[in-house]
Design an enzyme around this catalytic site. Structure first.
Site, PDB file in Angstrom:
ATOM      1  N   CYS A 153       0.829  -1.218   0.000  1.00 44.23           N
ATOM      2  CA  CYS A 153       0.000   0.000   0.000  1.00 44.23           C
ATOM      3  C   CYS A 153       0.855   1.257   0.000  1.00 44.23           C
ATOM      4  CB  CYS A 153      -0.823   0.106   1.273  1.00 44.23           C
ATOM      5  SG  CYS A 153      -1.903  -1.222   1.603  1.00 44.23           S
ATOM      6  N   VAL A 157       0.498   4.330  -2.474  1.00 47.62           N
ATOM      7  CA  VAL A 157      -0.084   5.612  -2.051  1.00 47.62           C
ATOM      8  C   VAL A 157       0.812   6.759  -2.503  1.00 47.62           C
ATOM      9  CG1 VAL A 157      -0.636   7.044  -0.038  1.00 47.62           C
ATOM     10  CG2 VAL A 157      -1.397   4.680  -0.121  1.00 47.62           C
TER      11      VAL A 157
HETATM   12  S1  SF4 Z   1      -0.320  -2.486   4.766  1.00 51.48           S
HETATM   13 FE1  SF4 Z   1      -1.233  -2.895   2.768  1.00 51.48          FE
HETATM   14  S2  SF4 Z   1       0.231  -4.199   1.690  1.00 51.48           S
HETATM   15 FE2  SF4 Z   1       0.779  -4.203   3.840  1.00 51.48          FE
HETATM   16  S3  SF4 Z   1      -0.227  -6.031   4.658  1.00 51.48           S
HETATM   17 FE3  SF4 Z   1      -1.601  -4.279   5.021  1.00 51.48          FE
HETATM   18  S4  SF4 Z   1      -2.984  -4.239   3.248  1.00 51.48           S
HETATM   19 FE4  SF4 Z   1      -1.230  -5.552   2.707  1.00 51.48          FE
END
Ligand code: SF4
EC number: 1.18.6.1
Length: 523
Positions: A153, A157
């Site tokens: 993520c 982002v």
């Molecule tokens: S932060 Fe995002 S990429 Fe990391 S485990 Fe959580 S949902 Fe998955």
């Protein structure tokens, strides 16, 4: 204290000892500001009502126990299926620790996967330097033949550009120019682990074939490509290979983690084992056709296979149960020109025999189930073939189009009349459903055990036992080695279902001089 150095007890039954009970009660009363027990009981009962269910289904901004995981988890599994390949996640270290531990707990195997450990500075200034150092270190330390990059993520982002970062890493000599580094953007805030698998596969296929299509001729290698999608039953890789071998069909299984997720304990650690070779991937466009075993989960792959490889992807469903295994084998036979051998016909006959033997117990049994789109669809189809009634069907990562297709399957069977299909819902929704309209069993992953506990807490007559089929399964051992596809998979599922029913019946008829008039030896 009852815990002694020469008699170490686990937390269960240790916490049942008087001194621990006393200590835990003091902690609760003195520090935890626990609500009165009557209030807790009252709220628990309320959460089992129709009124609560209606409120629960109005929930918009919160997901509880989502019955899916995030995209890079799927990308990691896809990468593990390629020979000497290191899955590499551009983003935060914690995410990768989660992916590894998720797979460790399910497969009970070490799972190799690296991250470039982006921290606060990278989140502000971008993660390019992490990528350069990470690729260089990964190649030098773990010596893979390929590094397959996905994202968390955080990287998504801030908008990190994988193509540019990898190209710059090559230009500046952190890794050689010709070194294979396929990649896929896998933003976790859309899709799920199955989308991540699809994206990573498309990334790898694109890397090895997109710019080298000129000398490719469909059908010239005489083989059939098989793309499994996000698949965690090792038996499924084996059964597909076995069926194709028995038919004498040449094939390339594109992403095959069967070996690396099942290495023997013989004193040698294998970071890499088995897997699809780069040569097979390069040769894939020359195949007769490409079969997608989980077509609802492979949309991007399908586009590439049809658009770039110019393969006609056969319209097939996941080969689960009787009908859809028949269709799979007949299609393979049609494409390859190889007949279905007597060995598979005999195996089919054995499955039909088993279905006949067990149908009296399975007929009319009501099930709630959840999981990924193709698995759920295949399970619904096979339950209907067995005369079972799927009632609550939940698929968080299913689309509206998928729901329509499952509805059509249900409408075509008298056993599908009482079923409702839910997409985008979670296991807290399912909890409400099994309280207000009780099925006989739930079929799903380990997370369902908490629903079973809650239903039992309301009373034995409300308990809905969990049958563990799906992913992840953390609290039972070695179920990932089983098979759910093909006639063999159908036999294993049938065996699990019918014996769960019989086990439950035994449990209910064990009451001495009460219910044991039906505690029969022969079922
Ligand atoms: S932060 Fe995002 S990429 Fe990391 S485990 Fe959580 S949902 Fe998955």
């Amino acid at each position: 204290m009852s815990q002694q150095v020469d008699n170490i007890k686990a937390s269960y039954p240790l916490f049942l000892d008087e001194d621990y009970k006393d200590m835990l009660a003091k902690k609760r009363d003195g520090f935890e500001e626990k609500h009165p027990q009557e209030k807790i009981d009252e709220v628990f009962q309320w959460t089992t009502t129709q009124e609560y269910q209606e409120l629960n289904f109005q929930r918009e901004a919160l997901t509880i126990n989502p019955a899916k995981a995030c995209q890079p988890l799927g990308a990691v599994l896809c990468a593990l299926g390629f020979e000497k390949t290191m899955p590499y996640v551009h983003g935060s270290q914690g995410c990768v620790a989660y992916f590894r531990s998720y797979f460790n707990r399910h497969f009970r195997e070490p799972v190799s996967c690296v991250s470039d450990s982006m921290t606060e500075d990278a989140a502000v200034f971008g993660g390019q330097q992490n990528m350069k150092d990470g690729l260089q270190n990964c190649k030098a330390t773990y010596k893979p033949d390929m590094i397959a990059v996905s994202t968390t993520c955080m990287a998504e982002v801030i908008g990190d550009d994988l193509n540019a970062f990898i190209n710059n890493s090559k230009k500046e000599g952190f890794i050689p120019d010709e070194y294979p580094v396929p990649f896929a953007h896998t933003p976790s805030f859309v899709g799920s682990h199955v989308t991540g698998w699809d994206n990573m596969f498309e990334g790898i296929a694109r890397y090895f074939t997109l710019k080298s299509m000129d000398d490719k001729v469909v059908g010239s290698n005489g083989k059939l490509n098989i793309v499994p999608g996000f698949e965690t039953y090792l038996g499924n890789f084996r059964v597909i290979k076995r069926m194709l071998s028995e038919m004498g069909v040449g094939y390339s299984l594109l992403s095959d983690p069967e070996e690396v997720l099942d290495t023997p304990a013989d004193g040698q650690f294998r970071m890499y084992a088995g897997g699809t070779t780069q040569e097979e991937m390069k040769d894939a466009p020359n195949a007769l056709s490409t079969v997608l075993l989980q077509p609802w989960q492979l949309e991007k792959t399908k586009k590439l296979v049809e658009g770039t490889w110019k393969h006609e992807v056969p319209k097939l469903n996941i080969p689960m149960g009787l009908d859809w295994t028949d269709e799979f084998l007949m299609k393979v036979s049609e494409i390859s020109g190889q007949p279905i051998p007597a060995s598979l016909t005999k195996e089919r006959g054995r499955l039909v025999d088993m279905m006949t033997d067990s149908h009296t117990w399975l007929h009319g049994k009501r099930f709630a189930l959840w999981g990924d789109p193709d698995f759920v669809m295949g399970m619904v189809k096979f339950l209907l073939e067995l005369g079972c009634e799927p009632v609550h069907i939940l698929c968080n990562n299913g689309s509206k189009r998928w729901k329509k297709a499952v509805d059509a399957i249900l409408e075509a069977s008298p056993y599908g009349k009482n079923a409702t299909v839910y997409v985008g819902k979670d296991l807290w929704h399912l909890r409400s459903l099994v309280f207000t309209d009780k099925p006989d069993f739930m079929i799903g992953n380990s997370y369902g055990k908490f629903i079973q506990r809650d239903t039992l807490h309301k009373g034995k007559e409300f308990e809905v036992p969990l049958i563990r089929i799906g992913f992840p399964i953390f609290d039972r051992h070695h179920l990932h080695r089983q098979t759910t596809m093909g006639y063999e998979g159908a036999m294993q599922i049938l065996t699990t279902l019918v014996n769960s029913i019989l086990e439950r019946l035994d449990e209910e008829t064990r009451g001495m001089q009460a219910t044991d008039y039906n505690h029969d030896l022969v079922r």
